[in-house]
Each structure stands twice: as structure tokens, then as C-alpha cells.
Write a protein that holds these residues in place. Sequence first.
Motif, short mmCIF file in Angstrom:
data_model
loop_
_atom_site.label_atom_id
_atom_site.label_comp_id
_atom_site.label_asym_id
_atom_site.label_seq_id
_atom_site.Cartn_x
_atom_site.Cartn_y
_atom_site.Cartn_z
N UNK A 60 -13.78 41.01 24.14
CA UNK A 60 -14.46 40.37 23.02
C UNK A 60 -13.50 40.25 21.82
N UNK A 61 -12.65 39.23 21.87
CA UNK A 61 -11.62 39.05 20.85
C UNK A 61 -12.19 38.84 19.46
N UNK A 62 -13.26 38.06 19.35
CA UNK A 62 -13.85 37.81 18.03
C UNK A 62 -14.41 39.11 17.42
N UNK A 63 -15.07 39.89 18.26
CA UNK A 63 -15.63 41.16 17.78
C UNK A 63 -14.52 42.09 17.30
N UNK A 64 -13.44 42.17 18.06
CA UNK A 64 -12.32 43.02 17.67
C UNK A 64 -11.72 42.54 16.35
N UNK A 65 -11.49 41.23 16.26
CA UNK A 65 -10.89 40.69 15.05
C UNK A 65 -11.75 40.99 13.82
N UNK A 66 -13.06 40.77 13.94
CA UNK A 66 -13.95 40.99 12.80
C UNK A 66 -13.91 42.44 12.33
N UNK A 67 -13.92 43.35 13.29
CA UNK A 67 -13.87 44.77 12.93
C UNK A 67 -12.55 45.12 12.25
N UNK A 68 -11.44 44.64 12.84
CA UNK A 68 -10.12 44.99 12.31
C UNK A 68 -9.91 44.39 10.92
N UNK A 69 -10.51 43.23 10.67
CA UNK A 69 -10.36 42.60 9.36
C UNK A 69 -11.16 43.36 8.30
N UNK A 70 -12.30 43.92 8.71
CA UNK A 70 -13.21 44.60 7.80
C UNK A 70 -12.64 45.89 7.22
N UNK A 71 -11.91 46.62 8.06
CA UNK A 71 -11.48 47.96 7.66
C UNK A 71 -10.35 47.93 6.62
N UNK A 72 -9.68 46.79 6.47
CA UNK A 72 -8.61 46.70 5.48
C UNK A 72 -9.12 46.94 4.06
N UNK A 73 -10.34 46.46 3.79
CA UNK A 73 -10.89 46.52 2.43
C UNK A 73 -11.02 47.97 1.95
N UNK A 74 -11.35 48.86 2.87
CA UNK A 74 -11.54 50.26 2.48
C UNK A 74 -10.23 50.84 1.94
N UNK A 75 -9.14 50.56 2.62
CA UNK A 75 -7.87 51.09 2.13
C UNK A 75 -7.52 50.52 0.76
N UNK A 76 -7.77 49.25 0.59
CA UNK A 76 -7.48 48.66 -0.73
C UNK A 76 -8.28 49.38 -1.82
N UNK A 77 -9.54 49.73 -1.51
CA UNK A 77 -10.37 50.46 -2.47
C UNK A 77 -9.80 51.83 -2.79
N UNK A 78 -9.31 52.51 -1.76
CA UNK A 78 -8.75 53.85 -1.95
C UNK A 78 -7.49 53.79 -2.82
N UNK A 79 -6.68 52.77 -2.57
CA UNK A 79 -5.47 52.60 -3.39
C UNK A 79 -5.85 52.27 -4.83
#
Lengths: 317, 317
Positions: free
Chosen positions: A278-297
Amino acid sequence: MADKLGPPLKTPLFDTITVIGLGLIGASIIRVARQQNLARRVIGADADPAVRVRAREIMLGDQIADDLEAAVRHADLVMLCIPVGAMGPVGAEIGPILKPGAIISDVGSVKASVIAAVAPHMPAHVHLIPGHPVAGTEYSGPDAGFASLFVNRWSILTPPEGTDDAAIARLTQFWTEAGANVEVMSASHHDIVLAITSHVPHLIAYNIVRTAADLEAVTQSEVMKFSAGGFRDFTRIASSDPTMWRDIFLNNREAVLEVLGRFNEDLSALQRMVRVGDGDGLFDLFARTRAIRRGIIAQGQETAAPDFGRRAAEAKV
Amino acid sequence: MADKLGPPLKTPLFDTITVIGLGLIGASIIRVARQQNLARRVIGADADPAVRVRAREIMLGDQIADDLEAAVRHADLVMLCIPVGAMGPVGAEIGPILKPGAIISDVGSVKASVIAAVAPHMPAHVHLIPGHPVAGTEYSGPDAGFASLFVNRWSILTPPEGTDDAAIARLTQFWTEAGANVEVMSASHHDIVLAITSHVPHLIAYNIVRTAADLEAVTQSEVMKFSAGGFRDFTRIASSDPTMWRDIFLNNREAVLEVLGRFNEDLSALQRMVRVGDGDGLFDLFARTRAIRRGIIAQGQETAAPDFGRRAAEAKV
């Protein structure tokens, strides 16, 4: 002659602070207390004679006590910086000796069980205010401590209901002057927050390092050589103090199992995405988690330097 | 007049190197190729016009080609630095244009599927030597590249049986001059080694970040504030390029599921230790994993600075 020198620049927050347990956190508290003049006198104590010898060699605080009774008799603030499992026995030992009005706090990574273990031993004339500075490194022992460990980190206080407000304010000021931000919450909320931000991440890190070590198809030498692909990040927290972490998992079982249950559910779903492609599902999840790190920084809890700034560190060591 | 200058200090290893895909790895290869004089001419190409514009602005290499055919026609070494899923189509496009004797390599994190996708399109007169430099940061795009990325890292080559030894030696020299160590292994072994050292760690990191984001009992603000307890380490690798990682999991499914199965078995055992309160079991496991990190540091694959040297990095940024 005193008037020609002008008044003292600062009245220390406490007369005597006693730190029990001279590991990374205890040693750092002593260092910052001396550096920021948070007490007239800072006393250290540790159950391990070798640690006491070392603490004296590196001049940790003003005095290192061989005797727990002597260490806490005059203390206005006692900080328990010992593994969570040792809190009860030490609480029982020092309870009868504590000075009226003294504040008793700790730095344990679990709060409900520490309160349950320590509170029964406290006399009515002291203030028990459990705490937890969310800071640390993967190193242990008195040499690992340093005064700036708490700068811009969060220190959580979990005072039981009815705790004296003035005592809470004084302990809050202590942490603020040590460089930390302070947040007050209930012990049970602390334990679930730390389960997801610290305890389960450690459990997973320990687990992947073990899985790698036991895999027959890949040698340990290969695991080490090619660890820059991501694995080495996990080995940092999987090299933290084993006694401390054993006690955390024994004492925050319920919250850890709850969060681990969620993690396992999510991992099953992710595993299924990989299995069915499920490439779309993987992509969506991987794109989502980036935002959390930006918030922590953005919140100043993390460096924006690539690779944690490892290259800068390598150049130094 | 040339004789008065003496002979050239170095004969570049290749006349023309073409790098297709100007992300973190492609840009770093161009930077080190120019810095170390590994080619007389370094050409870049990218399917994204905006990336080509940016690459010209930051003067990445000697020329940026708008046209894949022009980019590879004269290349002695072509480096495919594109997501694993794009290797087949790009291989099909460049196959007919490649110069006799050219070396075609890549930097994909999966090798068996890349060989399966690319090899059928290669003419007999070129040398296909798939590769994978185990290096990177969590940042993406041409600006993220830097010449020292590969220093002291390992670059794995997985030449199919019967590959010309001289071509392998030349590509090995390329990576050595870029600062890397080179190891040759089979594609299938590479894929299982990377599953444990990179792919499953990333999957787990993405997963815990998602679990944290979805937990109702803890706010995202709390997750960020208290992330210094361990969680923030996971967010670094969980902020890597989503397209790249989607393709890795779609193309290394079998090895990832195999290693993930082991991880899950181990985690179940560990979960049980927590549930039943097996303190000795927890302690033994936690003590064991420390040795692996010491080995990684001893092998020069990791910094010994506490906290990855984050404090040094913070002081810089």
C-alpha cells in the motif's frame, strides 16, 4: 567592613540542599546549585562508597556525607536522585530525621509509584513534592553530570493534593533558576505522558538492538559497520543505565503496557501496508510524521542541525 | 609553458560523471566529485525543473542538463540517485544512449529489486554495478548535500556475477577517494543487512511517532515539550523523505517482514517481562545492549559525545 562591599548579590534559595544519589542527574543538580548559588551549602550522599570517593575527587558540592542521617539532618531541600525502586527504602530511612519545613523532592521517571512508596514515611511537618526533570544523556555516574543539563528542558512537578503552595513555589523557583521550565500535573498524567515520550521509546530501542544482536543472517560486525543507516540512533538510548530502566518498567507497568498496546496495533497496520504494498498509505504516514519533528525543533527541544549535529561533535572529540 | 607548471597533480578518475537525481545523496556526490577532482566534468540531471533551477543557483557541478539524453551520452560513470521505484523507468530511458564501457551505478537502499528493474535495460557494452553508500541525514534536496557526507561511512557494492573486475576496482576507487570504505556483497545479503540496520528502524520510528500523535490521553504539545526523554531521537529518522522510504518498503518487502517478525517476537517477550515484573530479565537485557553501542563508537561509526553532541550543535545554530 561589609557595608563597603555592598549587600550580597543573591540570597541563596535554600540554606542546605542534600542530594541523595550522585549519578548523572544528582551530580548535575549539585553542579547547577553551586554554579547558580541556589544554596549556601550543597551536600551529596550515595550508598556506593566508590561513588563517594569519586565525588570527593571531582569536588562535587561542599561535602559528601558517609552517613544518610548526617546528610539530611539539616537539609531544607532533599533531592532523591536514586533509581525508582530505591525510593521507598530511602524514604523510610530519612523520614524520621527530616527537619520541620523541609521540602522532599525526587527526580524519578515514574511518579505514582514513588508517591505510594515514599509518602507513608514522611512526617506531617515536611513537604513532599515529587518531580521529574525531563533531561539526561546516555551516560551514568558522577562524572557524567554537568550544570547546564536542565537548561531549556522541562521539569515536571506532581504535588499531591493539599500541598503547601509556598513550598511548590520555592521548588519551582529552584528549577527555574537551574534553567528549566516547570509544569505541574497529576502523577497519573505524568506517568502516561512519560510512557509515550520516554518509556516505550526506550523499550523499543532496547528491543531493536537485541533483535539485531540475535539475527543469525547478519553478523554483529555488519550491524556495527552499517549502523549509520538509522540503527545507531537507537543504540544511544539503549545504552542508558540498566538499573534505572529496570525500575521504571517495574513501576510504570500499567501506562507502559497501555501505550505499548497502541504501538503494537499501529505497527500491525503498518506491517500490513508493507505486506500488501500500500504505497499511498505508506507515503501518507511518512509525510505526516515530519511535522512533529518540526514542532519539537520550533519549541527549542531539539537541534535543527542535520544528524543531531554529530559532525560538529566528531570534530570536537 | 606547461612544463614550467609541472605535471597535473592528479588525473581525474573519470572524464565525465553524470549524476541523475539531485537530492541529498546526488548533490553530495557532485560536491565530493568536484572537491576531490574525481572527474574532469560533473553533470547533474533531475526530473524536477525546480530542482534544476536550484542546482544551477547553488552551482552544483559543472552543468545541469535539462535533457536526460544529453546528460548521459558522454558519461563514463552514471550514478542513479533517485527513489528505488524510479530506477526501472530511468534505466529504460538511458539504456540505449549509454556509451560503451560506461559504468552504471546507483545509491538505492534496496539492491535486488533495483537489479531486477535496471539490468534488463542495460546494453552488453556497459558495466552495471549497483551500490549503496550507507550515509545520509534527515534532510532532502540539493541544498542538503555536502562533500564530507561519505567520510568514514561504508559504501556497499553488489555487482552481479561476472561483472568486469576492472570496472569494480574503478568504482571502488571512486568511493575510496570520496572518503568511504567499500564492501562487496550479494544483493540479497545487502537487503537483509539493511533491513535490520536501516529499514526496520525507520519503520519503527515512523510508527512510534504516529502512535504518539494519535494518543488521546496526551496532547501533541505535551509530546513535543517532554520529547527530550527519548522520543525526539525517533523523530529524526521519521522525518526522512517519504517518497524514498515508501519505495524502500515496497521493494524490500520480504526482508523487512522477516526482520519485523523477529522484532515482534522479541517485543512480545519483553512486553511479557514488563507484565509479570521480571526485573532480572529486564536488567540482563538492558545491560547487554550497551556493548553494541560501544562497538559502533569504537568502529568510528558514531560519536562518543553525550546526546550525539547536540549541545555543540545547539551552540552553533
